[in-house]
Design a protein around this motif. Structure first.
Motif, PDB file in Angstrom:
ATOM      1  N   TYR A 223      24.630  24.096  22.114  1.00 24.33           N
ATOM      2  CA  TYR A 223      24.932  22.677  22.067  1.00 24.33           C
ATOM      3  C   TYR A 223      24.437  22.232  20.917  1.00 24.33           C
ATOM      4  CZ  TYR A 223      26.195  23.197  26.939  1.00 24.33           C
ATOM      5  OH  TYR A 223      26.601  23.826  28.024  1.00 24.33           O
TER       6      TYR A 223
ATOM      7  N   HIS B 198      32.429  18.164  31.253  1.00 24.60           N
ATOM      8  CA  HIS B 198      31.730  19.012  30.602  1.00 24.60           C
ATOM      9  C   HIS B 198      30.159  19.024  30.849  1.00 24.60           C
ATOM     10  CE1 HIS B 198      35.306  19.548  27.963  1.00 24.60           C
ATOM     11  NE2 HIS B 198      35.278  18.311  27.965  1.00 24.60           N
ATOM     12  N   ALA B 199      29.262  20.022  30.426  1.00 26.41           N
ATOM     13  CA  ALA B 199      27.959  20.091  30.919  1.00 26.41           C
ATOM     14  C   ALA B 199      27.384  18.950  29.949  1.00 26.41           C
ATOM     15  CB  ALA B 199      27.405  21.328  29.933  1.00 26.41           C
TER      16      ALA B 199
ATOM     17  N   SER C  78      26.404  18.543  26.486  1.00 24.74           N
ATOM     18  CA  SER C  78      27.528  18.800  25.303  1.00 24.74           C
ATOM     19  C   SER C  78      27.900  17.593  24.820  1.00 24.74           C
ATOM     20  CB  SER C  78      28.740  19.211  26.142  1.00 24.74           C
ATOM     21  OG  SER C  78      29.906  19.529  24.947  1.00 24.74           O
TER      22      SER C  78
ATOM     23  N   ARG D 130      32.568  19.625  37.208  1.00 24.92           N
ATOM     24  CA  ARG D 130      31.777  19.749  36.075  1.00 24.92           C
ATOM     25  C   ARG D 130      31.780  21.326  35.540  1.00 24.92           C
ATOM     26  NH1 ARG D 130      26.595  16.528  35.671  1.00 24.92           N
ATOM     27  NH2 ARG D 130      28.204  14.859  35.656  1.00 24.92           N
TER      28      ARG D 130
ATOM     29  N   SER E  85      30.511  24.200  32.616  1.00 25.14           N
ATOM     30  CA  SER E  85      29.514  24.343  31.344  1.00 25.14           C
ATOM     31  C   SER E  85      30.215  25.525  30.528  1.00 25.14           C
ATOM     32  CB  SER E  85      28.125  24.775  31.627  1.00 25.14           C
ATOM     33  OG  SER E  85      28.002  25.658  32.387  1.00 25.14           O
ATOM     34  N   SER E  86      31.133  26.305  31.360  1.00 24.48           N
ATOM     35  CA  SER E  86      31.771  27.518  30.608  1.00 24.48           C
ATOM     36  C   SER E  86      33.078  27.247  30.046  1.00 24.48           C
ATOM     37  CB  SER E  86      31.994  28.454  31.718  1.00 24.48           C
ATOM     38  OG  SER E  86      32.758  29.637  31.108  1.00 24.48           O
TER      39      SER E  86
END
Length: 308
Positions: A130, A198-199, A202, A225, A227-228
């Motif tokens: 990030y 998103h995460a 991010s 949500r 993160s990948s």
């Protein structure tokens, strides 16, 4: 005893030519100089290296072994010269680069593949992270450059940031999504849709929150949500969920028709995206060549999106 590598190369040339005079011509020196060099070698070895009174010049067993080693030294020197020349011309080396997950998976990988066509000897060490992690990787000299969101007022003065383009965002959905059949998509339609966010670390998460708030959507239902990057894309392709992404970073999927940018009356925020380097770092010719390739590629992708 210590041998001068240059003497071993010269001795190998004498044996290859079978003549002091021919070896002197090839090496750009004189016959007496080569004769003196052989005397130095024999003094260091304490043994004869040449069979006396033979024509052509013939080595003793030890002389033959030293000549073979001299050939090896010469090969290493030639290899070092070729490598240096390749590095100077920007043809060989390792490029250590970092970028956000989406950019790595859908843009950087394509850039590297294209770059290899003209620079097949280039090697890459790619890391993801990030925005804060990208800055740390560059500041700590763990990578030579990073592509990502840039912050001109960042407090770390070790970093230099160069704007490459402004990443415009869009509401992304799968091909065949029910909303695509509507003449006009309203804010109400978006509010009732299921979203993939998103995460929280991010920049995409922050941008998405600002975009939804700007449209008057304070709470989204059935939010998932993720993160990948790969998982998020698969969910978009196989469900009716929506997400906010820069079309440029998923351009291969836009081109293929797997994902579509949803048209709706509204403007989404853009983020400055660019190159992050260390202030005291000097990019190699290869790194500069890749940077120029990446810059041109990004601008071409952005032009494609704008034209579409």
């Amino acid at each position: 005893m210590r041998y001068d590598p240059r003497h071993l190369v010269q001795f190998a040339t004498i044996i290859e030519e079978g003549s002091f005079s021919l070896a002197a011509e090839r090496l750009g020196t004189t016959q007496p100089a080569l004769s003196n060099m052989v005397k130095v070698l024999e003094a260091r070895a304490g043994l004869d290296l040449l069979a006396r009174r033979r024509r052509p010049v013939t080595p003793t067993p030890l002389g033959a072994e030293l000549a073979r080693m001299g050939q090896g030294v010469r090969s290493l020197i030639h290899e070092a010269e070729r490598t240096t020349d390749d590095v100077r011309r920007g043809q060989v080396g390792v490029i250590r680069v970092a970028a956000p997950s989406f950019f790595c998976e859908f843009v950087l990988s394509e850039m590297v593949t294209d770059f290899w066509e003209s620079h097949p000897k280039a090697s890459f060490d790619i890391q993801t992270g990030y925005q804060p992690e990208l800055y740390e990787l560059v500041a700590g000299n763990e990578v030579d450059m990073a592509f990502g969101p840039i912050q001109s007022d960042h407090p770390n003065r070790q970093l230099e940031m160069q704007l490459l383009l402004t990443l415009e965002h869009g509401v992304i959905c799968r091909a065949g999504h029910p909303l695509l059949a509507q003449e006009e998509v309203s804010v109400s339609d978006l509010r009732e849709a299921s979203w993939i966010t998103h995460a929280t670390r991010s920049t995409l998460f922050q941008t998405m929150q600002a975009a939804l708030a700007g449209m008057g959507i304070s709470g989204i239902s059935n939010a998932l949500r993720c993160s990948s990057a790969s998982a998020l894309i698969e969910l978009l392709k196989t469900t009716d969920c929506l997400s906010i992404l820069p079309p440029v970073v998923i351009l291969p999927l836009i081109r293929s028709g797997a994902l579509v940018r949803l048209n709706f009356p509204g403007t989404l925020p853009g983020i400055p995206f660019g190159l992050i380097t260390h202030r005291h770092a000097k990019l190699t010719p290869l790194e500069n060549a890749f940077l120029a390739h990446a810059d041109a590629g990004l601008k071409k992708m952005a032009a494609f999106i704008e034209g579409g």
